[in-house]
Design an enzyme around this catalytic site. Sequence first.
Site, PDB file in Angstrom:
ATOM      1  N   GLY A 135       0.843  -1.177   0.000  1.00  0.00           N
ATOM      2  CA  GLY A 135       0.000   0.000   0.000  1.00  0.00           C
ATOM      3  C   GLY A 135       0.883   1.233   0.000  1.00  0.00           C
ATOM      4  O   GLY A 135       2.068   1.153   0.345  1.00  0.00           O
ATOM      5  N   GLN A 183       2.906   9.935   1.829  1.00  0.00           N
ATOM      6  CA  GLN A 183       4.220   9.274   1.784  1.00  0.00           C
ATOM      7  C   GLN A 183       5.026   9.705   0.568  1.00  0.00           C
ATOM      8  O   GLN A 183       6.243   9.499   0.533  1.00  0.00           O
ATOM      9  CB  GLN A 183       4.053   7.743   1.756  1.00  0.00           C
ATOM     10  CG  GLN A 183       3.508   7.177   3.053  1.00  0.00           C
ATOM     11  CD  GLN A 183       3.468   5.665   2.978  1.00  0.00           C
ATOM     12  OE1 GLN A 183       2.531   5.097   2.458  1.00  0.00           O
ATOM     13  NE2 GLN A 183       4.499   5.011   3.481  1.00  0.00           N
ATOM     14  N   CYS A 189       6.469  -0.196   7.399  1.00  0.00           N
ATOM     15  CA  CYS A 189       6.045   0.952   6.609  1.00  0.00           C
ATOM     16  C   CYS A 189       7.209   1.440   5.756  1.00  0.00           C
ATOM     17  O   CYS A 189       8.329   1.535   6.258  1.00  0.00           O
ATOM     18  CB  CYS A 189       5.565   2.060   7.550  1.00  0.00           C
ATOM     19  SG  CYS A 189       4.916   3.499   6.694  1.00  0.00           S
ATOM     20  N   LEU A 190       6.932   1.757   4.490  1.00  0.00           N
ATOM     21  CA  LEU A 190       8.001   2.241   3.608  1.00  0.00           C
ATOM     22  C   LEU A 190       8.600   3.547   4.128  1.00  0.00           C
ATOM     23  O   LEU A 190       9.737   3.868   3.812  1.00  0.00           O
ATOM     24  CB  LEU A 190       7.461   2.461   2.183  1.00  0.00           C
ATOM     25  CG  LEU A 190       6.992   1.210   1.422  1.00  0.00           C
ATOM     26  CD1 LEU A 190       6.480   1.590   0.039  1.00  0.00           C
ATOM     27  CD2 LEU A 190       8.100   0.175   1.316  1.00  0.00           C
ATOM     28  N   HIS A 211      -3.986   0.704   8.282  1.00  0.00           N
ATOM     29  CA  HIS A 211      -2.619   1.245   8.232  1.00  0.00           C
ATOM     30  C   HIS A 211      -2.516   2.344   7.167  1.00  0.00           C
ATOM     31  O   HIS A 211      -2.024   3.442   7.438  1.00  0.00           O
ATOM     32  CB  HIS A 211      -1.624   0.110   7.929  1.00  0.00           C
ATOM     33  CG  HIS A 211      -0.216   0.567   7.741  1.00  0.00           C
ATOM     34  ND1 HIS A 211       0.808   0.219   8.596  1.00  0.00           N
ATOM     35  CD2 HIS A 211       0.360   1.368   6.804  1.00  0.00           C
ATOM     36  CE1 HIS A 211       1.934   0.794   8.194  1.00  0.00           C
ATOM     37  NE2 HIS A 211       1.694   1.482   7.098  1.00  0.00           N
ATOM     38  N   GLU A 212      -3.015   2.045   5.961  1.00  0.00           N
ATOM     39  CA  GLU A 212      -2.895   3.017   4.867  1.00  0.00           C
ATOM     40  C   GLU A 212      -3.731   4.264   5.136  1.00  0.00           C
ATOM     41  O   GLU A 212      -3.283   5.379   4.900  1.00  0.00           O
ATOM     42  CB  GLU A 212      -3.325   2.389   3.531  1.00  0.00           C
ATOM     43  CG  GLU A 212      -2.392   1.312   3.019  1.00  0.00           C
ATOM     44  CD  GLU A 212      -0.925   1.709   3.045  1.00  0.00           C
ATOM     45  OE1 GLU A 212      -0.593   2.886   2.796  1.00  0.00           O
ATOM     46  OE2 GLU A 212      -0.098   0.832   3.341  1.00  0.00           O
ATOM     47  N   HIS A 229      -2.435   6.930   7.450  1.00  0.00           N
ATOM     48  CA  HIS A 229      -1.487   7.881   6.852  1.00  0.00           C
ATOM     49  C   HIS A 229      -2.178   9.174   6.426  1.00  0.00           C
ATOM     50  O   HIS A 229      -1.584  10.246   6.465  1.00  0.00           O
ATOM     51  CB  HIS A 229      -0.836   7.270   5.601  1.00  0.00           C
ATOM     52  CG  HIS A 229       0.357   6.394   5.883  1.00  0.00           C
ATOM     53  ND1 HIS A 229       1.511   6.872   6.457  1.00  0.00           N
ATOM     54  CD2 HIS A 229       0.584   5.087   5.638  1.00  0.00           C
ATOM     55  CE1 HIS A 229       2.402   5.878   6.556  1.00  0.00           C
ATOM     56  NE2 HIS A 229       1.859   4.782   6.075  1.00  0.00           N
TER      57      HIS A 229
HETATM   58 NI    NI Z   1       2.856   2.926   5.916  1.00  0.00          NI
END
Ligand code: NI
Length: 188
Positions: A49, A54, A103-104, A145-146, A149
């Site tokens: 995701g 991000q 997480c990226l 989670h997404e 953000h």
């Molecule tokens: Ni993340």
Amino acid sequence: MAILKVARLGNPVLRKKGRNLTKEDIHSAKIGRLIDDMIETMREYSGIGLAAPQVHESLQLAIIEFSQKSGRYPDMGKLPLTVLFNPKITVLGKKTQKYWEGCLSIPELRGLVERPSKIRVEYLDRQGKSQKVIAEGFLATVFQHELDHLQGTLYIDRVKDTTRLSFLDEYKRYWEPGKDEEEGELGD
Ligand code: NI
């Protein structure tokens, strides 16, 4: 198409609430390009995701895509590429679940997060059409989670027990799922 730079923990853009998009925004060439670039970026870094903040865009926009091969358990299911604008989550029921999340924007780290296990998500799709989906289990955690953000929230904010925060190598060595039945893994 382009691979975008991913904002990392400490960048204030990750802490800002994204703004809602209008139908005009959704159909604009600019947003179309952004989505294509987000898809390419997510796939390049093997994420499941990616949220607009991000990639330095403070917008209510996230994408999710995963197949069984990105999960360790057969029951994690899969989700074809999904684009979500202006999403809203409603928690269904009181049951919770715990998954190890990554997480990226927070490389090399994993943390165990408890979240509601069943939710409803309402959003506009890439065509600007209203959609509704009910998600349970691993998929419910992925959505939460997404979509966190988009509110400026990161999974580390939700790690209640910081003894369950681990670098990736140590995670693999000491915490890899299989030791505890209720703990899974989210590798975004
Ligand atoms: Ni993340």
